[in-house]
Structures are given as structure tokens and as C-alpha cells.
Design a protein around this motif. Structure first.
Motif, PDB file in Angstrom:
ATOM      1  N   LEU A 180      -8.291  79.872  50.923  1.00  0.00           N
ATOM      2  CA  LEU A 180      -9.216  79.874  52.328  1.00  0.00           C
ATOM      3  C   LEU A 180      -8.070  79.689  53.298  1.00  0.00           C
ATOM      4  O   LEU A 180      -6.865  79.315  53.160  1.00  0.00           O
ATOM      5  CB  LEU A 180      -9.856  78.314  52.325  1.00  0.00           C
ATOM      6  CG  LEU A 180     -10.971  78.205  51.470  1.00  0.00           C
ATOM      7  CD1 LEU A 180     -11.601  76.698  51.606  1.00  0.00           C
ATOM      8  CD2 LEU A 180     -12.041  79.151  51.609  1.00  0.00           C
ATOM      9  N   PRO A 181      -8.104  80.235  54.507  1.00  0.00           N
ATOM     10  CA  PRO A 181      -7.335  80.022  55.460  1.00  0.00           C
ATOM     11  C   PRO A 181      -6.726  78.555  55.731  1.00  0.00           C
ATOM     12  O   PRO A 181      -7.514  77.688  55.410  1.00  0.00           O
ATOM     13  CB  PRO A 181      -8.012  80.240  56.630  1.00  0.00           C
ATOM     14  CG  PRO A 181      -9.196  81.123  56.487  1.00  0.00           C
ATOM     15  CD  PRO A 181      -9.677  80.562  54.995  1.00  0.00           C
ATOM     16  N   ILE A 182      -5.325  78.441  56.023  1.00  0.00           N
ATOM     17  CA  ILE A 182      -4.906  77.111  56.315  1.00  0.00           C
ATOM     18  C   ILE A 182      -4.511  76.804  57.775  1.00  0.00           C
ATOM     19  O   ILE A 182      -3.454  77.698  58.247  1.00  0.00           O
ATOM     20  CB  ILE A 182      -3.639  76.822  55.404  1.00  0.00           C
ATOM     21  CG1 ILE A 182      -3.843  77.256  53.933  1.00  0.00           C
ATOM     22  CG2 ILE A 182      -2.939  75.655  55.555  1.00  0.00           C
ATOM     23  CD1 ILE A 182      -2.713  77.051  53.023  1.00  0.00           C
ATOM     24  N   GLN A 183      -5.149  75.972  58.064  1.00  0.00           N
ATOM     25  CA  GLN A 183      -4.559  75.849  59.578  1.00  0.00           C
ATOM     26  C   GLN A 183      -3.639  74.779  59.658  1.00  0.00           C
ATOM     27  O   GLN A 183      -3.450  73.712  59.068  1.00  0.00           O
ATOM     28  CB  GLN A 183      -5.880  75.008  60.523  1.00  0.00           C
ATOM     29  CG  GLN A 183      -7.138  75.779  60.557  1.00  0.00           C
ATOM     30  CD  GLN A 183      -8.410  75.118  61.108  1.00  0.00           C
ATOM     31  OE1 GLN A 183      -8.461  73.907  61.398  1.00  0.00           O
ATOM     32  NE2 GLN A 183      -9.256  75.898  61.514  1.00  0.00           N
ATOM     33  N   PHE A 184      -2.708  75.191  60.763  1.00  0.00           N
ATOM     34  CA  PHE A 184      -1.348  73.979  60.997  1.00  0.00           C
ATOM     35  C   PHE A 184      -1.627  73.547  62.414  1.00  0.00           C
ATOM     36  O   PHE A 184      -1.517  74.422  63.359  1.00  0.00           O
ATOM     37  CB  PHE A 184      -0.011  74.868  60.912  1.00  0.00           C
ATOM     38  CG  PHE A 184       0.259  75.062  59.480  1.00  0.00           C
ATOM     39  CD1 PHE A 184      -0.273  76.350  58.728  1.00  0.00           C
ATOM     40  CD2 PHE A 184       1.259  74.327  58.890  1.00  0.00           C
ATOM     41  CE1 PHE A 184       0.021  76.523  57.384  1.00  0.00           C
ATOM     42  CE2 PHE A 184       1.590  74.592  57.388  1.00  0.00           C
ATOM     43  CZ  PHE A 184       1.122  75.395  56.610  1.00  0.00           C
ATOM     44  N   HIS A 185      -1.692  72.333  62.613  1.00  0.00           N
ATOM     45  CA  HIS A 185      -1.410  71.874  64.053  1.00  0.00           C
ATOM     46  C   HIS A 185       0.245  72.350  64.250  1.00  0.00           C
ATOM     47  O   HIS A 185       1.115  72.185  63.583  1.00  0.00           O
ATOM     48  CB  HIS A 185      -1.347  70.471  64.083  1.00  0.00           C
ATOM     49  CG  HIS A 185      -1.007  69.681  65.315  1.00  0.00           C
ATOM     50  ND1 HIS A 185      -1.889  69.105  66.078  1.00  0.00           N
ATOM     51  CD2 HIS A 185       0.253  69.685  65.791  1.00  0.00           C
ATOM     52  CE1 HIS A 185      -1.397  69.040  67.200  1.00  0.00           C
ATOM     53  NE2 HIS A 185      -0.201  69.146  67.196  1.00  0.00           N
ATOM     54  N   VAL A 186       0.251  72.863  65.514  1.00  0.00           N
ATOM     55  CA  VAL A 186       1.616  73.130  65.928  1.00  0.00           C
ATOM     56  C   VAL A 186       1.735  72.961  67.729  1.00  0.00           C
ATOM     57  O   VAL A 186       0.850  72.793  68.240  1.00  0.00           O
ATOM     58  CB  VAL A 186       1.752  75.004  66.103  1.00  0.00           C
ATOM     59  CG1 VAL A 186       2.951  75.654  66.731  1.00  0.00           C
ATOM     60  CG2 VAL A 186       1.533  75.468  64.423  1.00  0.00           C
ATOM     61  N   GLY A 187       2.963  72.409  67.873  1.00  0.00           N
ATOM     62  CA  GLY A 187       3.316  72.150  69.223  1.00  0.00           C
ATOM     63  C   GLY A 187       2.446  70.939  69.841  1.00  0.00           C
ATOM     64  O   GLY A 187       2.349  69.916  69.251  1.00  0.00           O
ATOM     65  N   PHE A 188       1.943  71.154  70.931  1.00  0.00           N
ATOM     66  CA  PHE A 188       1.194  70.215  71.574  1.00  0.00           C
ATOM     67  C   PHE A 188       0.287  69.173  71.021  1.00  0.00           C
ATOM     68  O   PHE A 188      -0.480  69.522  70.104  1.00  0.00           O
ATOM     69  CB  PHE A 188       0.386  70.930  72.704  1.00  0.00           C
ATOM     70  CG  PHE A 188      -0.338  69.869  73.902  1.00  0.00           C
ATOM     71  CD1 PHE A 188       0.222  68.890  74.214  1.00  0.00           C
ATOM     72  CD2 PHE A 188      -1.505  70.412  74.503  1.00  0.00           C
ATOM     73  CE1 PHE A 188      -0.097  67.908  75.293  1.00  0.00           C
ATOM     74  CE2 PHE A 188      -2.049  69.418  75.537  1.00  0.00           C
ATOM     75  CZ  PHE A 188      -1.374  68.433  75.856  1.00  0.00           C
ATOM     76  N   GLY A 189       0.506  67.821  71.070  1.00  0.00           N
ATOM     77  CA  GLY A 189      -0.292  67.015  70.658  1.00  0.00           C
ATOM     78  C   GLY A 189       0.019  65.519  71.218  1.00  0.00           C
ATOM     79  O   GLY A 189       0.397  65.521  72.391  1.00  0.00           O
ATOM     80  N   ASP A 190      -0.153  64.454  70.301  1.00  0.00           N
ATOM     81  CA  ASP A 190       0.039  62.987  71.121  1.00  0.00           C
ATOM     82  C   ASP A 190       1.542  62.863  70.687  1.00  0.00           C
ATOM     83  O   ASP A 190       2.478  63.556  70.583  1.00  0.00           O
ATOM     84  CB  ASP A 190      -0.795  62.076  70.465  1.00  0.00           C
ATOM     85  CG  ASP A 190      -0.719  61.782  69.002  1.00  0.00           C
ATOM     86  OD1 ASP A 190       0.300  62.013  68.604  1.00  0.00           O
ATOM     87  OD2 ASP A 190      -1.671  61.287  68.292  1.00  0.00           O
ATOM     88  N   ASN A 191       1.881  61.646  71.433  1.00  0.00           N
ATOM     89  CA  ASN A 191       3.264  61.184  71.294  1.00  0.00           C
ATOM     90  C   ASN A 191       4.057  60.982  70.023  1.00  0.00           C
ATOM     91  O   ASN A 191       5.057  60.553  70.012  1.00  0.00           O
ATOM     92  CB  ASN A 191       3.583  60.059  72.286  1.00  0.00           C
ATOM     93  CG  ASN A 191       2.807  58.777  71.811  1.00  0.00           C
ATOM     94  OD1 ASN A 191       2.549  58.391  70.801  1.00  0.00           O
ATOM     95  ND2 ASN A 191       2.567  57.701  72.611  1.00  0.00           N
ATOM     96  N   ASP A 192       3.194  61.317  68.921  1.00  0.00           N
ATOM     97  CA  ASP A 192       3.706  61.286  67.644  1.00  0.00           C
ATOM     98  C   ASP A 192       4.542  62.391  67.376  1.00  0.00           C
ATOM     99  O   ASP A 192       5.407  62.844  66.321  1.00  0.00           O
ATOM    100  CB  ASP A 192       2.666  60.868  66.478  1.00  0.00           C
ATOM    101  CG  ASP A 192       2.524  59.373  66.315  1.00  0.00           C
ATOM    102  OD1 ASP A 192       3.335  58.701  66.591  1.00  0.00           O
ATOM    103  OD2 ASP A 192       1.447  59.225  65.587  1.00  0.00           O
TER     104      ASP A 192
END
Lengths: 364, 364, 364
Positions: C216-228
Motif C-alpha cells: 500500500l502507499p506509505i504516507q509520510f508527515h513532512v515539514g509543517f506540523g506542531d512544535n514537536d
């Protein structure tokens, strides 16, 4: 003014063979062949080819890939090449002969097809790797490489040299020259591999240091390239310490997506020169203005140059020039239109960027 | 609305001596004097001076550098300074007095010439280096530095302090405070050099930790500066851990080319404030809108400030303000023109960025 | 053409409870609650809510926060949610159920409220952490985790998985799979903590490697997010070596401020897909065009997708879609308006980006 004459200070040769669709598609993307089910015509440059190159082959704008390639085959490689090179308005090409040059035109052939002049740029790693292929005693490398580099440069009357340290070691290089003992040791390690691909930090430092002695501008691949690039290792500001130690003109090629970082370097170091070649034709004429504008944000106008970094497919020379002209016209047009610059200043700056800076720094 | 009042929350003094061409050129580039054969008038800021500053000296737009400098000399430094400072529309200047302040106006002199108010910003490294120059027992540094910093801040009624950690150690700092033993050991190593330039990571951490106790905003040089900057060490997001540990207002200065990274920090940390000073006058009024727009992409409007970071040449105060106004007008004009913001909101935001945020955070 | 159907390939659930002002403000910023004296309505997204969301609640544009929240309470959460979801024109939602899902709608509930279809995305770290919470023998983790992941994916008929390695280890991961012994050792160390938050590089590598086997496709959080987020650790180009080793579709989410770096990856790797979700609604419809344009600079049009990354507040789904449509319309409108693309090509590209690419890569 009429069409601005260009000096394309970094490009490669044109493929001499006829190209089928697979060959053509592989040459219009830094990613090479598209994955199954996709086509490289579905990219910004693919659409630009259909829009801007088709009319030069007597086809309507936005023609289909199939019609485009059929007409291309019909006209033949020589005629297609001639048309696209003539369309660029380029007076001189500085040709990097060190990358997969088999099957590409030589600088002399390119000059003839383009009805222009051409000059050689010698790739440092290629000279070293040719020596390795011929066989060289590691203990002699520190002596033989400078001799060979000098001889190579002289033989072709090269106007500059190029480093692809970006692809080999990245830019986190110790800026100091290595000692002879270090060079010999590194050469021993390197030459033990076959074929010997130069990627040893000590030898990268040594080849660059050797190049300094030639007194010619040194071109560095920066940023955008194929999938061997590890982008965070090729931010040009990682070269700051190396640049600060030398006075030789440092020509930062491509730069995207680090064009602002490059602009900073040109602002603060007197020997840094920039272009956004390669990016220009890949992003196309609607994005090239923003990219050139970022490159120019704090850079002196005396340090900006034009290059196409075109390779293999003559369309890319044409699109590189077209995209550059669009960007330069947008820059000068905006500044004159808002009365930020006088028309005379704008024209002078356009001539500097288009050819004057290259003529000066390469002593053309 | 009329001309928006500005608080310039980060600038330096104006040179008091008459400047010849070489002096002037050296002061209008972060790279200092141009290389032989080039002139710093061939830069974006050079053209902006000829366009925007010439009329303030009664010259036509786009006047030549020679005519510009001749007229400048004719009017004299005091008159030239007065004209450019008045043109800025700045009500208050927050002056960093810690960088090559000899030969520059003091904040009080600047205030008088500008017909405005001025406040002191104390540079942390300068306080430490003054102590070192006077002689201090390394074992006492952990006690003496806080006393001296407090006394210095009190003596000039400083409204904030500034760190140039960017130039000394970069931002990959351990965010925790050093122990007294570590401070003493670091001070011993540092004070052994002469003249002692503070660039010890432990002492940087200590000076910052000391500054926290003052309860004043702490300014950080970020990004753009001269050729001592190593750009990849001064991405402001490298300060994330340090910022997360503290509640003191953290004022990120300049930020370019990391304005989007700075915007992220202001979005996710409640104590982060931003400006794009220095970049504003160097890029000029046609690029400052894009740079401010990037700074504002996700930042609360309560955290954006104006600064010129002008130094030495009064033209830069004027161009900094002009370029900032162009950027702010472009932002608010676009948003109101597309009905994204009401006019009332746009005016309120302009006042926050122009002066209100600075007044609030510095308690002016 | 009419309103383009969208596939929102990455979002979360909507909060089911009524929200008071504090709750609401905390959910409209990646920074959470504003500091004392500030309001999250003083941000780009805050102004966008007053401008674009107010009319959907029968209020005038630019209404005050107080009136907005009062009307919101009056209508009730269910009606407000219904209105905003319907306004998006989204046909399918791919819902990450792994982040603070208590109090949020399930994908099935979201589908019903939106009158659309919904699919599950399984978060890798959540599956591992659920196992840890239940208790698992470290020596069995290398066997149990793949079984559980497969079972979880199958149970909900998930169309993809997601990694938040960005928040846990960053992207400087060894691209090779860990050995069973390494996994056991890492699991032992990890499971000794309670509650066990997966942030061990070896286990991140293992969960990703396990995910590959699902196809299945794998999504990666990249860049912008919260202060962690530590931004310099989540430049997507740091994933280059990992991407180069695999053929699974790699879905780079958000990407801002690294959208050009992401574009490069999509250009040179055949399995990279991109979006600028999350950034879209936070920057608003006047900045989203530039950000999408940068994402598209060198990316094939077959690799760009839409996501909102909306979470909790239904306004964000609406604004995400609105901001995306503004960006896509600006892109295609510019290219057609300048005759760079034919209208037919522009429509085809819009359909690819809006839903076609997602349908193809997720096999919807």
C-alpha cells in the motif's frame, strides 16, 4: 533592443543518433525514463515542448506527443538540432565534455550546427578517472594529476573547469589542501576500486586545489540534478569556507532550490558567480521569472550568468534560452515598468547577465 | 490612512564622518568593498539608492553614482543624515550599540537627528568581551557577567538585549544552562585568547541564560549577514529546543532566506517574533513584498515587526522603511483588494506590524 | 467545467463535541492555544474563517470572532459540520485514524456527515504503540507487529498507511532493514518505557519495512506540523536513500516549507507523490497559489495530490478545499491564459491533481 546575444556558459553536447520515444522521454527528465503508465510529457517541460518546440517543427502549439515525435523523426536529427540551436540566439557555448560524451556532439560539432562558437570546459573528475583507467601509481598521483590536468586544459584551450563534487562527496569538504602523504594514501584507496569513480574527499580537495593553480573559473554543480544528488549535502553555503580561502572565480551552476542561498554567497564573496541553468527549462517560462528573481535578490548584477545546462536533446537548449529570456524580460520589464530602473540600466544589466559577465570572467 | 508610524526595533548608528566613495561603497553591501573592476552600485540596493535616495537630495531619479556622491558631499553628512532619517517616518529606533560603534551616532544623537525617540539594545557578547578586555578572573565570570549585564542594561535603560550567537557558534546549541564549573572552565579557555572574541558554546549558552533573567526580549541575528555567516548553522529552526525551554520573547532578526522557517516558529511557539530587516533594503521594494508575504505565511500578525537593521549610511534607514512600506502595502492592498480582509482589519494589522507589536513586547 | 470533485487523501476526523471559544482557538493553530492577550483569530487562517466560513453560517463576510462563535453555537456542531463538509466538494476522504481519535468522528461517521465516501489510513506508530500497551514480548515484536499491522489494515480495508517518523526520529534514518536481533534489542529498550511512544530509529525502520510488504502507499508527515517538529530533521530529501531502495508509492504530506525539495524528489524518483495539505488552509487562498506553484515546479503532474490534513474543526476541511481550488485555478488559469497549456491539458491536469492521481495510486 533586438534579441539579446547569449553566452551559454554551461551545457553539454547534443545526441547525434536518432532517438525513439523511449530515448527521447528518458532525456527530458532528470529522473530518466518514466515509470510504467506515465509519460514524461506530463511534466512542465513536457508541456513546454509541445507548446514552444512544436511550432519550430512546423506543428501547431500543444500538438500531441505522438505527432510531435513523428514530425521530429520525419525531419531527422540534424535538421531538428539545427532548428533548435538556431532558435536560441546563442553566440557561444561552453561545453562540459566530461559526462557520457559518447554519442554527443563535440564542442566543435555543436558550434558548427549552431552556427556559433564553442569552448571546452574540462571536468576535473573525468581527468582523474581517465588517469585511473590508464593506470597510475598512487604515489605519483599528486604529481601526475596536475600535469595531466594542465595538459588537458591546454590541449583543448579550455576556458574553465568543472567539479561534480556535489555528486561525489557533497560540499562538507575540509577547505584546506591535503598533504602529499594524504593524497597518496587516498589515491591508493581509490585506485584499488575498478572502475575508479572519484568520490574520495581528500582527492576532491586535491583536484579542486590543483584547479586553482590554472587560474581558470571553476564551475560547481549545485543543487538540482538527478537522483544521485543528496540535496542537503549540496547547499552552496556549505562551500563558504572553501570559497573564502580562494580568489578564483567560483561558478555556482543550477543552484535551485538554493537560489537564495547562492544569492547570499554572491553578495558577500567577491569571486562567486551564479546561474539557474537546468532549472530554467524544467520549470518553464512561467516559473523561471520567480526563480531568477530570487537568484538576483541580493546578488550583484555583475555575477549573474546564463546557462542552459542542456544535454542530449536540442529542445532543451531552445527551452533553456526561451525560459531564461522570459525570466530576464520579466525582471527588467518589471523594474523599468515601475520606474525602479532606467531603461538604460535595464539594458546594461541584461547584457551583463546574458553575455557580458561570462565574456569577462572566462576571458572570451 | 496617513503615513504609518514605525518602530524600527533593530538598527545601528549612522556614521558621523564624511564618507568618500570607497567608504560609501563598502557600507552599502554586506560583502564590503567591491572587487576590482566592479562597483556596489551594480546591486539591487545600489540601483535603489539612485532611484529613491537621489530625489531626497534634489537629484533626478536614476542619477549617476558620481553625481549622487558629489551632491551628497556638497550637502554634508549632517544634512544628508537628517533628510534620510526624516523620510523614514520612524517614531522610535531601538539601537544595537554593540557593533563597531566608534564613529557612529549614539542612540541619543540618532534620536536628535531623526527628531524621534531612541532606545538602547545591549549586545550580550560585547558586555562579555568588555569584561574580558578589562580582565576578569575566569572563576568569577559566572558571577561577574550577570552583574555587569544587569548594570549595563540598567545604566542605559535598555529595552532589550541581542545575541550574535549566529556569528559565533551557530544555533546548534545545547538548550540547557551550563553548570558553574562548566562556565569557569570555558571562561578560562576563552580568556586565554587575546583579544577575547566570545565564541565558546558554553559561554553563549550562559550569556543567553543570563539574559533570560532580565525579563527583556532577546534579539537573535538570524540568516543574512556578512561573510562570517555559515548559513546552514543559522536556520532559526535550529533554535527550537532553546525556544521551547523559555518564555522570554525571542526576536528573530532578518530571517532571510529562512523567512518561512521563521514563520513556522512564530506559528507554533507563543514567544517568537519576526522581522525581515536588512533583507528589505538589500532586495529593494520590488522583492520585499514576496519576502514579507513568506514571513507572514503562517505567523500570527501579533508577532511581525519592522526593523531596518540599517548601519552607517543613512540611505539604508530610508530604503529599509520604503521597502518595508512597499511590502506591507502590497500585503494589505492585495488582501483588501481581493476582499480577503476588511479594510479595518488591514489597518489594524498594519499598525500591529509597523509599531504596535514592538510597543507591546518592548514595553515602549 | 463545474466544481472539480476532490479526493482528500489525508485528513482526520471532526470533533463531535460542542466547542467553546478556547477549544475552537486551540484547534485553529498548529501552536494550540494562543498566549495570554492574543487570539488565534489574528492569524491568516483566523481571518480566512471570518471571511470564507462566516457566509456558510449565514453571516456577513469579515464578521467578528464573537458573532462567528455565537452563530456557530446556535447552529450546533452537527449542522455546522454538515455545512462545511458539503461545501468542500470532496467525494472521498482518506482518514488517518491514529492521532487523538477519541472525540473525533470515525471515517464512517465523517462519510455520512459529508455525504461522501471515506477510507481508512492506518498509522504505523499507533499499531505498534497499541501492541506495547497490550503487552508484547520484545523477542516476539519482529513477528507480532507485521501480523498485527496486516490484521489492522485488513480489518478496516485500509487503502494506505502513514508514518510520523518526522515527529519521532526525523528522516536521517538508515535506509536498510534492521536485523531481527536489532529489532528485539530495540523493542526491549522501547518497551521498558511506559507509556511506550515509538521513537526508536531501529523500530521506525522496521515499521516502515513492514509496511512495504503490504503493497500500500506509505504516507509520510513532512515539514509543517506542531512544535514537536524539528524542521531541519524533516527535509524530505533526507529520505532520498530510503526512497531509492523501495518501489512502494511514497506520499509526502504537507511538505511546506520544503515544497521545492519535494518537487525535486518527485522529478527524480518514480514512486514519489506530493501534496501541500495543512499549509493550504493555514496560509489561505492568497498564498496557496505560490506554494502549489513551487510544489509543481519540476514535479510530474501525475504525482501531485490534494489533501486538507484538516483536523477537528470542520472549517478547516472547507478552507483546505477552498485554498486548494484557488491554487489550482491560479495555476491552470495562468497557464491557459498565457497559452502555455491548452485548456484540454489544463482540465486533464486539474482532474489528475484533484482526484485522478489519488484514485490511481490508492486503487480507489
Amino acid at each position: 533592443m533586438g534579441l539579446l546575444n547569449l553566452v551559454d556558459h554551461h551545457c553539454h553536447g547534443v545526441a547525434t543518433a536518432d532517438l525513439d520515444r523511449a530515448d527521447f522521454e528518458a532525456l527530458i527528465s532528470e529522473g530518466g525514463s518514466p515509470p510504467p503508465g506515465e509519460t514524461n510529457f506530463d511534466t512542465p517541460v513536457g508541456l513546454a515542448i509541445r507548446r514552444h518546440c512544436a511550432p519550430l517543427l512546423d506543428l501547431p502549439r500543444h500538438t500531441s506527443p505522438e505527432d510531435y515525435l513523428a514530425r521530429r523523426a520525419e525531419l531527422g536529427t540534424a535538421e531538428v538540432t539545427r532548428r533548435f540551436l538556431h532558435a536560441t540566439g546563442t553566440a557561444r557555448y561552453l561545453v562540459d565534455t566530461g559526462f557520457h560524451a559518447d554519442g554527443l556532439t563535440t564542442p566543435e560539432e555543436l558550434a558548427k550546427q549552431a552556427n556559433a562558437r564553442a569552448h571546452h570546459i574540462v571536468r576535473l573528475e573525468k581527468v582523474a578517472e581517465d588517469l585511473a583507467a590508464e593506470g597510475v601509481d598512487p604515489a605519483e598521483f599528486a604529481t601526475v594529476f596536475p600535469e595531466r590536468l594542465h595538459a588537458t586544459v591546454t590541449a583543448v584551450n579550455a576556458v574553465g573547469v568543472k567539479s561534480v563534487a556535489a555528486y561525489r562527496t557533497g560540499f562538507r569538504l575540509d577547505p584546506t589542501p591535503p598533504s602529499r602523504i594524504e593524497i597518496t594514501e587516498a589515491a591508493r584507496s581509490w585506485l584499488a576500486d575498478s572502475p575508479a569513480r572519484l568520490a574520495h574527499p581528500t582527492l576532491q580537495r586535491f583536484t579542486l586545489e590543483t584547479a586553482i593553480d590554472l587560474g581558470l573559473p571553476i564551475q560547481f554543480h549545485v543543487g538540482f540534478g538527478d537522483n544521485d544528488i543528496r540535496m542537503t549535502d549540496v547547499d552552496p553555503t556549505l562551500l563558504s569556507d572553501w570559497i573564502a580561502r580562494h580568489r578564483t572565480p567560483v561558478m555556482l551552476l543550477h543552484c535551485w532550490p538554493y537560489q537564495r542561498q547562492a544569492s547570499f554567497l554572491a553578495c558577500v564573496f567577491p569571486n562567486v558567480y551564479l546561474d539557474v541553468g537546468l532549472a530554467l527549462h524544467y520549470v518553464g517560462p512561467r516559473r523561471s521569472p520567480e526563480i531568477l528573481a530570487e537568484l538576483a535578490e541580493v546578488s550583484p548584477f555583475t555575477r549573474l550568468l546564463y546557462s542552459s545546462d542542456a544535454y542530449g536533446v536540442p529542445e532543451l537548449y531552445s527551452l533553456g534560452a526561451l525560459s531564461f529570456r522570459a525570466a530576464l524580460d520579466a525582471l527588467t520589464g518589471d523594474r523599468v515598468g515601475t520606474d525602479e530602473w532606467s531603461r538604460a540600466d535595464a539594458d546594461r544589466i541584461a547584457h551583463l547577465i546574458g553575455h557580458g559577465n561570462a565574456e569577462r570572467v572566462y576571458h572570451l
